[in-house]
Design an enzyme around this catalytic site. Sequence first.
Site, short mmCIF file in Angstrom:
data_model
loop_
_atom_site.label_atom_id
_atom_site.label_comp_id
_atom_site.label_asym_id
_atom_site.label_seq_id
_atom_site.Cartn_x
_atom_site.Cartn_y
_atom_site.Cartn_z
N LYS A 217 -8.56 -3.36 -0.20
CA LYS A 217 -9.83 -3.47 -0.93
C LYS A 217 -10.63 -4.62 -0.31
O LYS A 217 -10.09 -5.68 -0.01
CB LYS A 217 -9.53 -3.76 -2.40
CG LYS A 217 -10.73 -4.07 -3.26
CD LYS A 217 -10.96 -5.55 -3.63
CE LYS A 217 -9.95 -6.55 -3.34
NZ LYS A 217 -10.40 -7.97 -3.54
N PRO B 72 -1.38 -8.12 4.59
CA PRO B 72 -1.08 -9.52 4.28
C PRO B 72 -1.04 -9.74 2.77
O PRO B 72 -1.73 -9.07 2.00
CB PRO B 72 -2.25 -10.28 4.92
CG PRO B 72 -2.77 -9.36 5.98
CD PRO B 72 -2.57 -7.98 5.46
N ALA C 195 -1.25 -12.23 -0.73
CA ALA C 195 -2.10 -13.33 -1.23
C ALA C 195 -3.27 -13.54 -0.28
O ALA C 195 -3.55 -14.65 0.15
CB ALA C 195 -1.29 -14.62 -1.40
N GLY D 49 -6.48 -7.28 -2.21
CA GLY D 49 -5.94 -6.44 -3.27
C GLY D 49 -4.74 -5.62 -2.87
O GLY D 49 -4.57 -4.50 -3.36
N GLY E 228 -1.47 -5.86 -3.56
CA GLY E 228 -0.61 -5.49 -4.69
C GLY E 228 -1.30 -4.52 -5.63
O GLY E 228 -0.67 -3.59 -6.15
N SER E 229 -2.59 -4.72 -5.84
CA SER E 229 -3.35 -3.82 -6.71
C SER E 229 -3.47 -2.43 -6.10
O SER E 229 -3.36 -1.41 -6.80
CB SER E 229 -4.74 -4.39 -6.97
OG SER E 229 -4.67 -5.62 -7.67
N ASP F 108 -7.33 -6.16 -9.37
CA ASP F 108 -8.19 -5.16 -8.74
C ASP F 108 -7.66 -3.74 -8.94
O ASP F 108 -8.15 -2.81 -8.29
CB ASP F 108 -8.29 -5.44 -7.24
CG ASP F 108 -8.89 -6.80 -6.93
OD1 ASP F 108 -9.90 -7.14 -7.57
OD2 ASP F 108 -8.36 -7.51 -6.06
#
Length: 305
Positions: free
Chosen positions: A10, A100, A102, A106, A108-109, A142
């Site tokens: 994102k 990547p 952190a 987004g 993980g989202s 997100d």
Amino acid sequence: MVLSLFAPAKINLYLHVGPPRADGRHPLDSLVVFADERVADIIRYVPGPEPLCLIVSGPRAGEAELGDPQDNLVMQAAEAVIRNTERDVTGRLELEKHLPIAAGIGGGSADAAATLRVLNRALDLRLSEGELMDIARPLGGDVPACLAGKPVLMRGDGDRIEPVTPAPPVLNAVIVNSGRPCPTGAVFQAFDQLSGEKSFSECSPPSASVVEDWISELSENYRNDLQEAARKLVPEVDLTLWRLSRCEGVRHVAMSGSGATCFGLFLSAEESEQAAKAISQDFPNWFARPTLFGLAGFDLRPRHA
């Protein structure tokens, strides 16, 4: 049925942030687009009799920031599906981690949103888009925007998703990340210390009909309010922005989300590909990929493993 889905990065083309409310959260106004499958994780569901679990593989599987797989947003999304459908879900979820961590894109989202879509299709749950969005919102971050999978305006706490009319043009781009994590909480704290009293209002996105003019409008009138804070916390953000600004043909350079990923916009695929190649030569350990920004719809189609 084994199904897999791309979970594309994102990108916040701009991110305007208001002062914190009494609950400590910030109002947001952002234009969100998505990368293509060259900048994406992959989520896979493998049916089986065993209790549902998550297996993480890929080039970033061993990074400490990823945490315990069973606490991952992918498992939280799966557990939310189980709660909302009262289905007994077994088998295995697999996360092939390329993005990547952190990094303000987004990752993980995107993984969580792809998990919702994979399970909905693989288990024939027949949840509507509205029902999936209702499951996505409590997951936070997100996830609602990533579930939408198309250019949207992300407002409120990030949970208010609105369509963009007219849709932004498809944009040739390069995404660059130095590998240095940029924790979201710390960036917002630094933003609060830097910004002081600041007015905030939602705005309409760029509207020019010609791509070159659209990028110019974006560059001149929009910004990422978290960029200054991230630059102070993570000096690599400054270096990344500087290196992108030196690329031949670059028309706009900015940071995405809370960082530390940055991007550059170009008028041609050849320019973006050459820029990514040059940055990779200068910084071999950095993540630098050419991509297209726009609709993630083709990435969200299920694919047999």
